[in-house]
Every structure is written in C-alpha cells, then in structure tokens.
Design an enzyme around this catalytic site. Structure first.
Site, mmCIF file in Angstrom:
data_model
loop_
_atom_site.group_PDB
_atom_site.id
_atom_site.type_symbol
_atom_site.label_atom_id
_atom_site.label_comp_id
_atom_site.label_asym_id
_atom_site.label_seq_id
_atom_site.Cartn_x
_atom_site.Cartn_y
_atom_site.Cartn_z
ATOM 1 N N TRP A 174 0.916 -1.212 0.120
ATOM 2 C CA TRP A 174 -0.189 0.060 -0.015
ATOM 3 C C TRP A 174 0.824 1.087 -0.101
ATOM 4 O O TRP A 174 2.066 1.089 0.129
ATOM 5 C CB TRP A 174 -0.839 -0.024 1.288
ATOM 6 N N ASP A 175 0.210 2.399 0.019
ATOM 7 C CA ASP A 175 1.112 3.552 -0.063
ATOM 8 C C ASP A 175 1.944 3.873 1.213
ATOM 9 O O ASP A 175 2.674 4.620 1.456
ATOM 10 C CB ASP A 175 0.344 4.818 -0.609
ATOM 11 N N TRP A 176 1.489 3.214 2.151
ATOM 12 C CA TRP A 176 1.991 3.295 3.524
ATOM 13 C C TRP A 176 2.742 2.252 4.062
ATOM 14 O O TRP A 176 3.200 2.100 5.250
ATOM 15 C CB TRP A 176 1.028 3.847 4.720
ATOM 16 N N GLU A 224 -11.836 10.178 6.836
ATOM 17 C CA GLU A 224 -10.119 10.237 6.353
ATOM 18 C C GLU A 224 -9.710 11.680 6.065
ATOM 19 O O GLU A 224 -10.507 12.382 5.221
ATOM 20 C CB GLU A 224 -10.080 9.420 5.251
ATOM 21 N N ASN A 276 -13.991 0.577 1.306
ATOM 22 C CA ASN A 276 -13.099 1.753 1.435
ATOM 23 C C ASN A 276 -13.053 2.290 0.033
ATOM 24 O O ASN A 276 -12.265 1.857 -0.868
ATOM 25 C CB ASN A 276 -11.869 1.587 2.046
ATOM 26 N N GLU A 277 -13.675 3.449 -0.390
ATOM 27 C CA GLU A 277 -13.392 4.183 -1.311
ATOM 28 C C GLU A 277 -13.842 3.626 -2.952
ATOM 29 O O GLU A 277 -13.206 4.435 -3.731
ATOM 30 C CB GLU A 277 -12.046 4.983 -1.546
#
Length: 886
Positions: A189-191, A567, A470-471
C-alpha cells in the site's frame, strides 16, 4: 420459557471435547517449500515469513529492503504438516470436525495418506470439515498445502479480471490482490510493504461431540420504556446434515447489585440442511439493574457477563458454553433533513450525518486503524501492541476508530479492548480501492465471510456502523482505474457485491446497526442515486475523505465543509530513533539514499512534505543536519496541519453540523514515511501529542480569517454548559516569554456544542504581524483545557524569533504510580519563546506532553518510566531536545 432472578449463579461446565492442533508438545508442525529445498519447524498459529525468520532462512523482514529481497517467498508454494494422536474414545464421537479459524489463503487440505479433506480460498473465513471417516486411532497426519498468493491472484485475474491491474510501481508491490479474499494491504500500500504471506494464522483444532455445540451468539439491545429488552440468538451446530436438536438452552446475565437474571427454554426441533439451528431468548431488564455504556470521554463503560449454556437431552454430560460481555447503549446514525437544524440556507441543504448515542448527538473524535502488523498472525497474537495502541487512542480523547477496509477483521481481543476503553468502531468490510469480481465462487465465499464475521463481532457494544468498502464508490465514479469505458459493467458488479450480496446479510443478522454501502459516500443520497452518486463527495451528505498536499494546510480557510470527515491526513517521517531499527547505515539517512526512496511509497511524497514545510518554515538544504531537521520539521508540519483541519471540523459543528473527525492514520506497520501519528514500535509522533490537545473535551479554538480578524470558538464536549467563564487572550512577541498584552473575555457554550464567541473581537491592527503571536486559554473551575495559539504569518517570516537558552533539569523527587510506574518531574527554564520543544530519551517511558509551545520562563512536564529504574541524574543526562528556530 421461565424467568427468575437469583443472587448468584454457579455451574460446572464440561464442554464437548476439542483436540488442540496448535503447536505444542503433543502436536509438532513442519513446513517446506514446493521442491523441498527449504524445510523447518513451524509455529501454528503462524505464517511462512515468521517461520522462515525463526528458522534462520531470512533476517528481519522490516530491515533495509528485505520486503523485496524476500519476495521469492510469495512466489513459492508451501506445505504445513502436523502429526497428532487420536484415541479410540475420541473416534466414538458422533461428530468429528476439523476446524481452521483462519487459513491464509488459497489452500488444499489432506489427512492421512493425502486423502482430500477440502479447500480454502478466504483468510477471513472459519473452515469446518467433516473428518469422521478420515480419522484413525493412533497417529494421524494433517497437511495443508498453500498456493503462492501471487500466482493464485494472477490465475483468477486471467478469468475474472477486475481493475486495477497492479498497484503503482512505487509501492514495490504485487498485482491483482482484489482477486483474493486476503488482507488487501499484504500486496503493498502507499504506507506499507508487500508481504504476501501464507499460513495457518489462527487456531486449528478437532471438535468431538455427540449432541450439539454453540457456534455463535448474537445480542440485540433495545430500550422500551423503563426496561431494556435483550434479544439473544444462539446458533447451534449439530453436524453437517439435518439432525434432531433436543435439549435445554439457558442464558444468565449478571447485572448490578450482584444479581443474576436467568432464562431457559427447551428445544426440540429439526436442524436446517447444514445441521444448524437458531434458538432465541429474550430478557426484559429493568433500567435500574444496569448502567449505560458510553464512548470514551462521555461516561463509563460497564460490561455485563452473559453466559449461554446448552445441555442436550441425550448427552446431558456434554455441555456447550459461550460467555461474552454485553453493554447497554443505543447507537443511531442520523441522516435527516439538515434544514431541521439550520433552516433553508446553504448549510441546511441535504442530510445530516451524525451518531446519536444514548439519545445524545456526539461529535466523533478519532482516527483510522490499519493492521498492527503487516503479518496477520503477528497482529493477531501481539496483544500488548494492540493494548498500547488502543490505550494511546483512549488517552488522546478518541471515541471512535475506523477499522479500514484493506486490513483484517481484528482479533476478539481487539474488540474486547475497545469495549473496555469506550472506543466505538466504524467497521469497514474488507474491500478497498479496487473493483472486485462477482463470479459465483467469489460471491459465495464473500457471503460466508460476511455472515461469520457479523455473527462474531455483532455483540460488541463498540461496533457502531458497518461500511461495505473503502473508497470504491468514489473510485468508480472518479474513473480512478480507467473504468469509464466499462462503467455500466462495473456498476452492476458493485451493486451485486455490496448491495445484493452483503447488505441483506448484514441487515438480517444485525438489524439494529446502519450498513453504509461505501466510505466515503453520500449515505442515503447515494442509495437514492442508484448507489453510485454523481458526486460522492457532496459536502451536504454523508462522509468524506479529503487530501490536499499543495495548499497551505496550516491555514484553516483551506478546508472544505463536510458532515463527517472519516479520512484526512498528511505524511511525516518517523523519528531517527525508529528509523535506526531498520538500518544502521549512516548513508541511508538522506532523502537521496536508496533506503529513503525505497521506503517512500507515496508518489511525490517527499516533495509534498517539503512543499508543506517550506511554505511555513525555513530549512537550509546546506545545513549539515538537514536530514535530521527534515524529519523533525515533517512531524511539526504534519501535527500543525492535522490540528488545523481537525479544529475546523470541530468548529463547523456550529455552522455546518460537522459531527466527526477521524484522521488518517493512527498506527504504522514499518519504519517509513506515512500518515501515522504513532510510529512502528509505539513511539508517539508530535501529531499524537497534539491530538491530546486538539481533541480535548473543552478547547478554545481560534480561526484566523483572511481579513486578519480572529474568530474564537469554544468547543464543549461535555453534558454541562460553560457559563460566564473566562477566556484569556495573550499577545506575545517572539523574543520574550512574557505577554505584551492581556485581555479577558466572558466565555459561554452549550453542552455538546461548538460556540462562536461573538463578543470576542481580535485582530492585529495594533501590531506588526511578523512580530507577534496570540495565545488563548480558558479559566474555568474543574476544567482542564489546553492552551491554543494563532501564528499570523508563516514562522519563516517571524521577526524576533531567536535561539533560546534552555535548561532541562529533573527533580530529585520521584513519585510512584500504580504498578511499577515511576513519575519524574522535568523542569524547563527558557529565556525566550520556544517553538515545538521536543524531548527524547532512551529510558523506557513517555513524556506526558511534548512538542511544546513554551511561553513561560519556567514550566514542568512529567515523564513516566514504564520499566527502567533510573536515577533523576541519569534521566536528565539522557534527555535530548529539538526545537524550531529560523
């Protein structure tokens, strides 16, 4: 059915027998790869990365670039084998089930001479296999063969492709994770890093019984007049075929005054085709026998033990028992005409979106939860890490966490702890940032996943709302993955999955809670528009996710309106102390190093951080301590930006009925730049210290307007009003820790409100803005309200800000707190204003305040030592400080 109240209730429980197959002296697990070139001892529950590390085949997976260096693990296939013994008496049981609480993910199971038992394809599902004709007396061998998750995802995608193809290349991840019912973040993921693991990540055992067992219990509380109605549903399991169910089901609830309410009913019925049968019991409980459960900050969290006991008629010695904790509270998500609050003006358009708890509208303060570890078996087992993170959230006045849809359904312990701490849970179902396939096999396993996890979690008073994904609504409407040419196909898949499949299961099993199809979403308005709203970010409805890395994010006027901010966030780097647990190479501590580039998964991440910092602070790239300051300033910038945005949302309760602020994100899974407020390993960033202030129940919250006037709001998250208390406004220049001007104003606020203090008129007309800043404090008996500040110009433009002389001394008096905690007093002396004074020590413990705006010549901060017995002198020597100065 009978009801009676007794003073106490004690019974002996002899449960149906389980043969535990987790690692022990009696059960020995091994693992090996496909061609048998790697093999070793395995730990179950566990996973292949953990086992390879324990056996010395790989090193610390979170060190350097080991996420990529160990990717070969995910490309291989792995088999786990165990040998165990079964007695002749065990084989006499009528029902013999092999139960896996969690298999990650695509697996084939065999027993004794590779006789097929079944398959698995969903890590979130409990698998139960009938092995009555497969077990034998004496030694048995169980084998679980896992397919490479990367290969499994690729194979499914070739048949049932759903966008996107892959994660962005900067993630260093893998493709098609949306094809697997697996932790979506395990492919990166981006994190976080990619660790596409396999393994038996939850307990495994054999159930042996003759009558029936209690598989699940759900509870539904409803207030009727002066009584609480507790509806209990007990899900019995007898076999895997139609079977007669006969016996007595009893339920006992311990309430106030050491009383026990007990009810029972006799059951005599035929099960459903799958061997299950549902029994319902209802208790009516006087309201004076229980106390209400409240979110953190609003009251206590009393929990009452509910024991459910099944005694079969034919096998009365074979009892089945479940015990759980029940909290009595009401939770409603109110989506009503906003004009009822505001009238027919701009704010009154659309619908409200707020949580009413026990008939009170409460502003939800909190954050977003990602898995506590990138390896699910570690996150499942490390209770101390979960406890520390949740306690940190509690201590920062958080009353809600959103369990994000790319992780896992958390452990029972996680939700138990949230029940105890009063942390409400916004629970996403585990679909995130992708389109998903809807072939029959996928839909079937999702149905089982949703049913099992709603049944498991539903009884927790902390569960507030379910969200389908989510999203994914905004991703489809916004064409994130170039889906517009196939929009109608993907819309039909979206409705089939989240509306036709998930929604009816949730509403049947848990009718008392709201199911939101997506997050963010316009809620009811999205449903009215066919579940894909034209503008899912419409501020007049539902919840929003907002990220903007280019604007001036210390400026409160930057942020848009929203009914509920579920968020929002900004990146920062972890501390050097935390980074050094990932690399020892000094050359890695540079933004240009391969290590830094490898750890930054967000496209343009460092440039966004730099843009934010340079818009407000001065940092010279030629400074020999540039990287050290970049790290520190990134945490200042993150903390100040999220402070500004959070306070805007709290203020906007007054003028837009914004009723929630859950910033992204609470925690981290490795030592890398991310949006977290708590670093991997548990150290608090400056953001989390700031959260203790900007989430304070009572706060004076100023907003600097473009006109240079300051609006002052008084935020009051208490059930009592603030009447005629005093707000003190101090003007300071940058060079002296003493105010140059002080004024006091009367302060008033209703209960549970944000109140603009219209009588407070403040501007900078009498001063040069570059030379001053303003401090706001509240003087009110019995109220602990932190100070707040307005900096009228960017700090880099401040005139008079100079290098301070700082003296840090530790008092010789040491106080003992509960358990082994020691409290030290840290005395701080300064000769000028100090911005963001940050203290660090290698002593085990924490500062109760940090990142401090120091405006007094002398101040005190407490340090709590959690393990080390350290002298005040040694603690003093160990403290290192940082601060901002131009």
């Amino acid at each position: 059915m009978k009801t009676f109240v007794v003073l106490c209730s004690v019974f002996l429980i002899v449960n149906a027998k389980n043969i535990d197959l987790t690692s022990s002296e009696n059960v020995f697990w091994t693992f090996m790869n496909k061609n048998n070139t790697i093999r070793g001892n395995a730990t179950v529950p566990g996973g292949v990365y953990s086992d390879l590390q324990h056996n010395g085949f790989i090193g610390d997976i979170l060190s350097e670039d080991n996420d990529v260096r160990t990717r070969w693990v995910a490309y291989d296939s792995w088999a786990y084998t165990a040998k165990f013994h079964v007695s002749r008496d065990d084989l006499a049981a009528r029902v013999q089930h092999l139960v896996f609480e969690g298999l990650d993910t695509t697996a084939f199971i065999t027993l004794n001479q590779d006789e097929p038992i079944g398959t698995a394809d969903n890590m979130f599902v409990r698998y139960v296999y009938d092995i009555k004709d497969k077990l034998k007396e004496g030694e048995n061998e169980l084998k679980v063969s896992f397919l490479s998750p990367v290969a499994a995802a690729d194979m499914r995608s070739s048949k049932f492709f759903a966008a996107p193809t892959c994660v962005p290349s900067v993630y260093n991840g893998e493709c098609h994770v949306n094809q697997l019912r697996k932790m979506q973040a395990s492919f990166s993921w981006d994190w976080g890093p990619a660790f596409p693991s396999v393994g038996i990540w939850k307990p495994v055992y054999i159930e042996l019984y003759n009558g029936a067992i209690i598989r699940s219990v759900t509870t539904h509380t409803n207030k009727v007049g002066t009584d609480w109605k507790l509806d209990i549903k007990v899900y019995l399991e007898t076999s895997q075929k139609i079977t007669q169910v006969a016996g007595v089901l009893s339920a006992s609830l311990q309430v106030e005054g050491k009383q026990t309410i007990k009810m029972w009913t006799h059951v005599d019925a035929m099960s459903q085709a799958d061997g299950t049968h549902v029994v319902e019991i209802t208790m009516n409980i006087s309201e004076n026998k229980i106390r209400l459960w409240w979110p953190n900050g609003y009251g206590d969290q009393p929990l009452y033990e509910l024991n459910v006991l099944w005694t079969p008629d034919e096998y009365q010695h074979e009892l089945s028992h479940k015990s759980l904790k029940v909290g009595f509270r009401t939770v409603q998500l109110i989506e009503s005409d906003a004009s009822e609050i505001f009238g027919n003006d701009t704010a009154g358009k659309g619908l409200t979106f707020y949580f009413k708890i026990n008939d009170h509208p409460l502003f939800m303060k909190g954050s977003n939860w990602i898995p506590s570890h990138i390896l699910p078996e570690v996150g499942e087992s490390q209770r101390d890490v979960v406890d520390a993170l949740l306690t940190s959230a509690h201590d920062a006045h958080m009353g809600m966490l959103r369990v994000w849809g790319g992780g896992v359904y958390e452990s029972d312990h996680f939700y138990d702890k949230c029940d105890q701490l009063g942390i409400l849970i916004w629970q996403d179902f585990l679909f995130a940032c992708a389109m998903y396939p809807t072939d029959p096999a996928f839909i079937s396993t999702v149905q089982e996943e949703i049913e099992q996890n709603v049944l498991r979690l539903q009884h927790h008073p902390s569960i507030a709302v379910w969200a389908g994904n989510n999203e994914n609504e905004v991703a489809l409407r916004g064409n994130w993955y170039d889906t517009m040419p196939s929009f109608e196909k993907y819309k039909a898949d979206y409705i089939k999955l989240y509306v036709d499949t998930i929604k009816p299961i949730v509403e049947d099993l848990d009718p008392g809670r709201r199911y939101l199809v997506s997050s963010p979403s316009n809620g009811l308005e999205s449903e009215r528009e066919g579940y894909i709203a034209m503008n899912p970010y419409d501020p007049h409805y539902g919840d929003t996710h907002y990220y903007n890395y280019l604007a001036d994010n210390w400026n409160m006027m930057t942020y848009p309106k929203t009914r509920f901010a579920s968020e929002y966030g900004f990146q920062s780097l972890p501390s050097l102390k935390t980074m050094r647990t990932a690399t020892k190479k000094e050359e890695d501590f540079s933004l240009q190093s391969e290590f830094s580039k490898h750890r930054q998964h967000s496209p343009n991440g460092y440039s966004f951080i730099r843009t934010q910092m340079e818009s407000r602070m001065k940092l010279d790239e030629n400074d020999p301590k540039y990287f050290e300051k970049f790290v520190f300033y990134s945490q200042i910038s993150q903390a100040m930006a999220i402070k500004a945005e959070t306070e805007v949302y709290r203020q906007d309760q007054a003028n837009w009925y914004t009723m929630g602020a859950l910033y992204w994100q609470l925690n981290d899974v490795w030592q890398a730049p991310s949006w977290s407020g708590i670093e991997y390993g548990g150290n608090w960033k400056m953001l989390h210290y700031f959260a203790m202030s900007f989430f304070s129940p009572v706060l004076v919250s100023p907003r600097l307007l473009p006109s240079d006037d300051i609006d002052v709001y008084l935020l009051n998250d208490r059930f009592v009003p603030i009447i005629d208390d005093k707000i003190t406004v101090d003007f300071y220049n940058w060079s002296s820790p003493a105010p140059i001007s002080t004024k006091q104003y009367s302060a008033n606020a209703d209960p549970l409100s944000s109140k603009l203090q219209k009588d407070i008129k403040i501007n900078f007309s009498e001063y040069k803005k570059e030379e001053v800043f303003v401090k706001f404090t509240l003087q009110a008996a019995g109220i602990n309200s932190p100070p707040n500040y307005v900096f009228p110009v960017p700090l880099k433009s401040a005139k008079g800000l100079r290098k301070p002389n700082i003296q840090i001394t530790v008092s010789s008096t040491v106080m003992r707190r509960q358990q082994e905690l020691l409290e030290y007093l840290i005395n701080i002396r300064v000769d000028t204003v100090v911005l963001f004074l940050w203290m660090e020590t290698d002593v085990k413990g924490y500062f109760e305040n940090n990142g401090i705006i120091v405006t007094e010549p002398q101040s005190v901060v407490k340090f709590i030592s959690t393990k080390d017995q350290v002298t005040p002198q040694d603690l003093q020597k160990s403290i290192k400080i940082q601060y901002y100065v131009n």
